[in-house]
Scaffold this motif. Structure first.
Motif, short mmCIF file in Angstrom:
data_model
loop_
_atom_site.label_atom_id
_atom_site.label_comp_id
_atom_site.label_asym_id
_atom_site.label_seq_id
_atom_site.Cartn_x
_atom_site.Cartn_y
_atom_site.Cartn_z
N GLN A 136 -17.56 6.01 17.17
CA GLN A 136 -18.05 5.57 15.87
C GLN A 136 -17.82 4.09 15.67
O GLN A 136 -18.62 3.42 15.05
CB GLN A 136 -17.31 6.32 14.76
N LEU A 155 -14.62 -13.73 -2.30
CA LEU A 155 -14.09 -13.19 -1.05
C LEU A 155 -12.64 -12.78 -1.19
O LEU A 155 -12.20 -11.77 -0.65
CB LEU A 155 -14.25 -14.24 0.06
N THR A 201 -11.14 -11.67 -3.93
CA THR A 201 -11.03 -10.39 -4.63
C THR A 201 -11.48 -9.24 -3.76
O THR A 201 -10.87 -8.17 -3.77
CB THR A 201 -11.88 -10.42 -5.91
N LYS A 202 -12.52 -9.47 -2.98
CA LYS A 202 -12.98 -8.39 -2.09
C LYS A 202 -11.88 -8.03 -1.11
O LYS A 202 -11.63 -6.86 -0.81
CB LYS A 202 -14.23 -8.83 -1.32
N MET A 245 -9.20 -6.01 -2.81
CA MET A 245 -9.60 -4.62 -3.05
C MET A 245 -9.64 -3.82 -1.76
O MET A 245 -9.27 -2.65 -1.73
CB MET A 245 -10.97 -4.60 -3.73
N ARG A 281 -6.29 -2.74 -1.01
CA ARG A 281 -5.88 -1.59 -1.82
C ARG A 281 -6.44 -0.30 -1.25
O ARG A 281 -5.76 0.74 -1.23
CB ARG A 281 -6.41 -1.75 -3.23
N LEU A 282 -7.68 -0.36 -0.79
CA LEU A 282 -8.28 0.84 -0.21
C LEU A 282 -7.49 1.25 1.03
O LEU A 282 -7.23 2.44 1.26
CB LEU A 282 -9.73 0.57 0.18
N HIS A 333 -4.40 0.70 1.58
CA HIS A 333 -3.13 1.25 1.12
C HIS A 333 -3.27 2.72 0.74
O HIS A 333 -2.46 3.56 1.11
CB HIS A 333 -2.66 0.43 -0.08
N SER A 334 -4.35 3.02 -0.02
CA SER A 334 -4.49 4.42 -0.43
C SER A 334 -4.84 5.30 0.76
O SER A 334 -4.42 6.47 0.81
CB SER A 334 -5.53 4.57 -1.54
N SER A 335 -5.54 4.76 1.76
CA SER A 335 -5.82 5.57 2.95
C SER A 335 -4.53 5.91 3.68
O SER A 335 -4.31 7.05 4.10
CB SER A 335 -6.71 4.82 3.93
N GLU A 387 -2.71 8.56 1.83
CA GLU A 387 -3.31 9.87 2.06
C GLU A 387 -2.91 10.41 3.42
O GLU A 387 -2.57 11.59 3.57
CB GLU A 387 -4.84 9.76 1.97
N THR A 406 0.59 11.72 3.31
CA THR A 406 0.69 12.98 2.55
C THR A 406 0.19 14.16 3.37
O THR A 406 0.85 15.19 3.48
CB THR A 406 -0.16 12.91 1.27
N LEU A 407 -0.99 13.97 3.95
CA LEU A 407 -1.58 15.10 4.66
C LEU A 407 -0.77 15.44 5.91
O LEU A 407 -0.56 16.62 6.24
CB LEU A 407 -3.02 14.79 5.02
N ARG A 411 2.14 17.40 5.00
CA ARG A 411 1.81 18.78 4.68
C ARG A 411 1.68 19.63 5.93
O ARG A 411 2.18 20.75 6.02
CB ARG A 411 0.52 18.84 3.87
#
Lengths: 476, 447
Positions: free
Chosen positions: A147, A183, A185-186, A189, A192-193, A195-197, A200, A203-204, A207
């Protein structure tokens, strides 16, 4: 001659190894022809050199390497290879004068190839590149590589995503500022994305580890990894993994065989070198003396590719002048030192001598680094992705444990005592401390910038500076 | 990816209730009407449910990911009752905060007095919701600008969430009051709220009551318009933005549906955070059976709506063209970035090329960077083809301009200011607010 047969086998083994590791194949016959400087094998050798260099730079073979090679013109390919070889220290004049249309010089190429093989220790790099997916937590190991290639292609081929005209001279500074803000700010952001990945992911994984606690397929862990769970759920994928593993083991077998037969190859290379020197001694330039006026060694008719800064002439003259000045300057000091030395020699003790020696050594090494030897390329190894392992304490509380990936890769198979396991809480504490330090640094830098801004504003009479309220608090 | 909704004040709570209702309506649409094979349908439903609802352990009724805050009890209890009555979804227990005192339409009352009191409780409720999420996509706060609770406590809550969750994406959906609104100090409230929100939120989605009223009366043919109808229109717009849709040129499908991904496309500039949503078509239920639409027509109308600052497909000023005057000023509406979401069938025939016009966007942003298209073959709200355009454009500043003028006039004579000062604000805070918003208006006019 059994020796001849052995040599042939070794060369064929080398070609197999190249093919196994993703490079485009070279015939064993081609390598042997190169010894005798045949001209039809130049192109595969250039290509092989290019791929080896790209491999050294990127660490793995990628479809983008092939596409970029195919897109480059012949001249560009040759120039690129020459430049990279020189960067790595292969300063052979003959190599640098090889023609850009890839018509002759296969023996030189063979020598360059062998030099690169040895210098960059490519075989060891091949060895490190093995896959052992079952112990990994990353499930889509093979799918994601495909990919990634697709993503790059789609990004390149799309008409969109051409960068905005950065550095376009027609833009006013105000517009450039706006662009930079956008640029910036992009970027924030996107971070941040990311970071949340990662959140996740953790967490997973937790589990899965939690729910398979008690069952395990390997001695270091007490639970299954994500990959193992995926395999168990989709046994049809096991076939594919099995075939991949088989490929991998044949590759490793070849590499091990190479280990044993290496010496034969190097002896053969010596014969190639001998042949070349013989040729040179017999009066011809091994690159082929086509033009009649090649009687000189100044290569006036041939273009040598060597990247030098344009001011090299003046640089050399200036350095020479500086050196002479320094010598004159310190001549008197040197004479005095020599006298002192003569008097001291009779009165100095052994301990003092040792201490002096140590001091001199440290000073020399400092000066050497100041002289600016060729700066190493910034090869910061990418931080290994931490592997998460769940360890439940006897007290019943869970303490997920982190294993650094780099260590795990090399100590695979050895006992786990060598792996560096770190408890997550300690790691969090350490990272928190680092974060606090960085935050303090950031605050200080911000305050400095604000002071500078204030000074500028108070200096220019017609401006008013309106600060957002958050920054005003910082200023006070 | 999960979005946690924060419903603040009376308006916020009512809109929130309608929002979850609307999502549920969309998900429960008859499988025959949606136009996609069942597997795709169930994927869509799964994803949308995961975003807005969480599963309960004991029953199959999904529970909304929402925290409700109000200083009065009426709105909250009513909304919860309605949710329960629908039988399809519920609000979680104990995620509501209500008190009996109210804020008296005073922003300072909400921000300075109520805010710190309820800080801990709100934070705890939000933390609980956040722990239920695998992947926190962001926060959606619903509030109105005119009242005291929604605006004051809302501004406070947004700041607090930003401190606690510095990595989260925050979208605030705000409702501009009617121009001839009922509350005298609504302009002060609006100015103060917006200036505070601008510092902390990532994006502010702006809905004007006047425009929504017009949509209800002219397009939807509703005779007696109540807040329920207006809220329905709001939720229609929000769901058309938030429901799943894929970007066409991407292989990483899941990440592009993240709220954060959409935001980094739409609000990349710290001075431009105001978003407006335009939908097309919007027809009443009666006329829906008799209307068919073509993509070219829809997109053309949508483009003109964008340029001429219209919110409806009727009464668009077609004389406005995307051409600069000889002096260099642009009399049409320019946008920093825009995102087009197409839902319905025959997507291949839809050509969004009309939007890839460099005149619509500032010269220092390439048109490719400013405009993105997402598609979703599943039909939405019963329309066989529908499009929504979310844009970060100048039209959002028009109401702002009016309100700033009015508020400044009132402030110049210090009318009602003592009410605010008494509760803890100072005149400097007012001035800060005015300055911030003037800055916003001027940066938008420089686009």
């Amino acid at each position: 001659m059994s020796r001849g047969v052995q040599v042939r086998e070794t060369i064929e083994l080398l070609c197999k190894i190249f093919k196994d590791n993703g490079m485009s194949g070279v015939e064993a016959e081609a390598l042997r022809k190169a010894k005798f400087d045949k001209s039809d094998v130049c192109f595969p050798l250039w290509r092989l050199l290019f791929e080896m260099i790209s491999f050294c730079q990127h660490g793995l073979m990628n479809s983008s390497i092939f596409t970029s090679f195919a897109h480059m013109k012949t001249e560009d390919q040759v120039m690129y290879v020459k430049k990279e070889m020189q960067k790595r220290g292969y300063l052979s004049r003959v190599f640098a004068t090889l023609p850009t249309d890839m018509s002759t010089g296969s023996r030189e190429l063979m020598l360059a190839l062998a030099w690169l093989l040895n210098k960059e220790d490519i075989i060891s790099k091949f060895m490190e590149n093995r896959a052992s997916p079952m112990d990994d937590d990353v499930v889509s190991l093979y799918e994601s590589q495909g990919q990634v290639g697709l993503y790059f292609q789609s990004v390149e081929s799309e008409e969109g995503w051409s960068q905005p005209a950065l550095g376009d001279k027609q833009q006013s500074p105000a517009q450039r500022v706006q662009q930079m803000l956008v640029l910036n700010t992009k970027l924030k952001m996107s971070l941040r994305l990311l970071h949340s990945s990662q959140h996740e992911y953790a967490t997973l994984t937790h589990r899965i580890h939690n729910s398979t606690y008690g069952v395990s397929l390997s001695p270091n862990m007490n639970h299954l990894t994500t990959m193992q769970v995926q395999m168990l759920r989709h046994p049809q994928h096991m076939k594919r993994v099995l075939s991949l593993l088989e490929q991998d083991s044949t590759r490793l077998e070849h590499l091990m065989q190479w280990d044993e037969k290496e010496t034969l190859f190097w002896e053969w290379m010596e014969s190639v070198l001998e042949l070349k020197l013989q040729h040179v001694r017999e009066g011809g330039d091994s690159a082929g003396a086509d033009s009649d006026s090649v009687n000189t060694n100044t290569c006036a008719t041939r273009t040598v590719f060597l990247e030098v800064p344009p001011t090299i002439g003046s640089d050399i003259a200036e350095s020479r002048r500086n050196l002479m000045n320094m010598i004159l300057h310190y001549e008197s000091a040197i004479e005095r030192l020599e006298d002192l030395w003569a008097t001291k020699r009779s009165t100095v003790s052994e301990w003092e001598l040792d201490k002096l020696l140590g001091d001199i050594n440290t000073e020399i090494s400092q000066l050497q680094s100041c002289l600016g030897q060729a700066p190493k390329e910034n090869t910061v190894p990418p931080p290994g992705r931490p592997r998460l392992t769940l360890v439940k304490n006897k007290g019943g509380s869970r303490a997920p444990v982190k294993v650094s990936n780099a260590v795990a890769a090399t100590s695979h198979g050895r006992d786990s005592a060598e792996e560096s396991t770190v408890s997550v809480h300690d790691e969090i504490g350490r990272l928190q401390q680092e974060a606090d330090m960085l935050e303090k640094e950031l605050k200080d830098m911000r305050r400095d910038c604000l002071h500078k801004l204030n000074r500028i504003v108070s200096a220019s009479p017609n401006t008013v500076c309106i600060m957002p309220p958050q920054l005003r608090k910082l200023c006070r | 990816m999960s979005i946690i909704t924060l419903q603040l004040g009376q308006c916020g709570n009512q809109v929130g209730g309608q929002l979850f209702n609307a999502v549920m309506d969309d998900l429960h649409a008859s499988p025959l009407a949606v136009n996609v094979p069942p597997r795709q349908n169930s994927d869509y439903i799964q994803e949308s449910k995961e975003t807005f609802f969480s599963e309960q352990k004991n029953s199959s009724v999904p529970v909304a990911r929402a925290v409700m805050v109000d200083m009065e009890t009426k709105a909250i209890t009513q909304t919860m009752m309605e949710a329960k009555k629908s039988g399809r979804w519920l609000y979680p227990d104990k995620q509501q905060l209500h008190q009996k005192r109210g804020s008296g339409n005073n922003w300072a009352h909400g921000y300075c007095l109520h805010g710190p009191e309820v800080r801990e409780s709100i934070l705890e409720m939000v933390q609980q919701e956040a722990e239920k999420c695998d992947r926190l996509g962001g926060f959606l706060s619903l509030l109105s600008l005119a009242g005291g609770t929604g605006s004051g406590v809302g501004a406070y809550a947004t700041e607090m969430l930003r401190e606690e969750f510095p990595q989260a994406f925050m979208v605030n959906q705000v409702v501009w009051p009617y121009k001839t609104g009922e509350v005298i100090v609504q302009n002060y409230n609006a100015v103060l709220t917006l200036s505070h929100l601008y510092q902390t939120a990532d994006a502010i989605v702006v809905m004007e009551n006047d425009e929504l009223h017009k949509i209800c009366s002219q397009l939807l043919g509703i005779k007696r318009i109540s807040f329920l109808d207006i809220n329905r229109v709001i939720c229609h717009k929000l769901t058309s933005f938030l429901q799943p849709a894929q970007q066409t040129h991407s292989t990483f499908t899941s990440s592009t549906q993240d709220l954060g991904w959409k935001l980094q496309h739409l609000v990349p500039h710290p001075e431009h955070k105001l978003l407006t949503i335009r939908n097309i078509p919007q027809v009443s239920e009666r006329s829906m059976e008799f209307s068919t639409f073509q993509w070219t027509g829809l997109l053309k109308h949508l483009r003109q709506m964008l340029i001429a600052s219209a919110y409806m497909e009727e009464g668009i000023d077609w004389r406005v063209k995307a051409v600069q005057t000889p002096r260099g000023s642009s009399p049409y509406d320019r946008s920093l970035a825009a995102s087009l979401i197409l839902r319905g069938k025959d997507l291949t025939s839809a050509d969004p090329g009309v939007f890839k016009d460099p005149a619509l966007f500032p010269s220092w942003m390439s048109p490719e960077m400013s405009f993105s298209v997402s598609t979703q073959p599943r039909a939405f709200y019963g329309y066989e083809k529908s499009a929504s355009l979310i844009s970060n454009s100048r039209s959002a500043t028009r109401p702002l301009d009016h309100i700033l003028d009015k508020a400044w006039n009132m402030f110049a004579s210090r009318a009602y200011v003592h009410q605010y000062v008494r509760r803890g604000l100072s005149e400097e805070d007012f001035l800060d607010a005015f300055v911030t918003l003037e800055q916003v208006v001027s940066s938008y006019s420089n686009l």
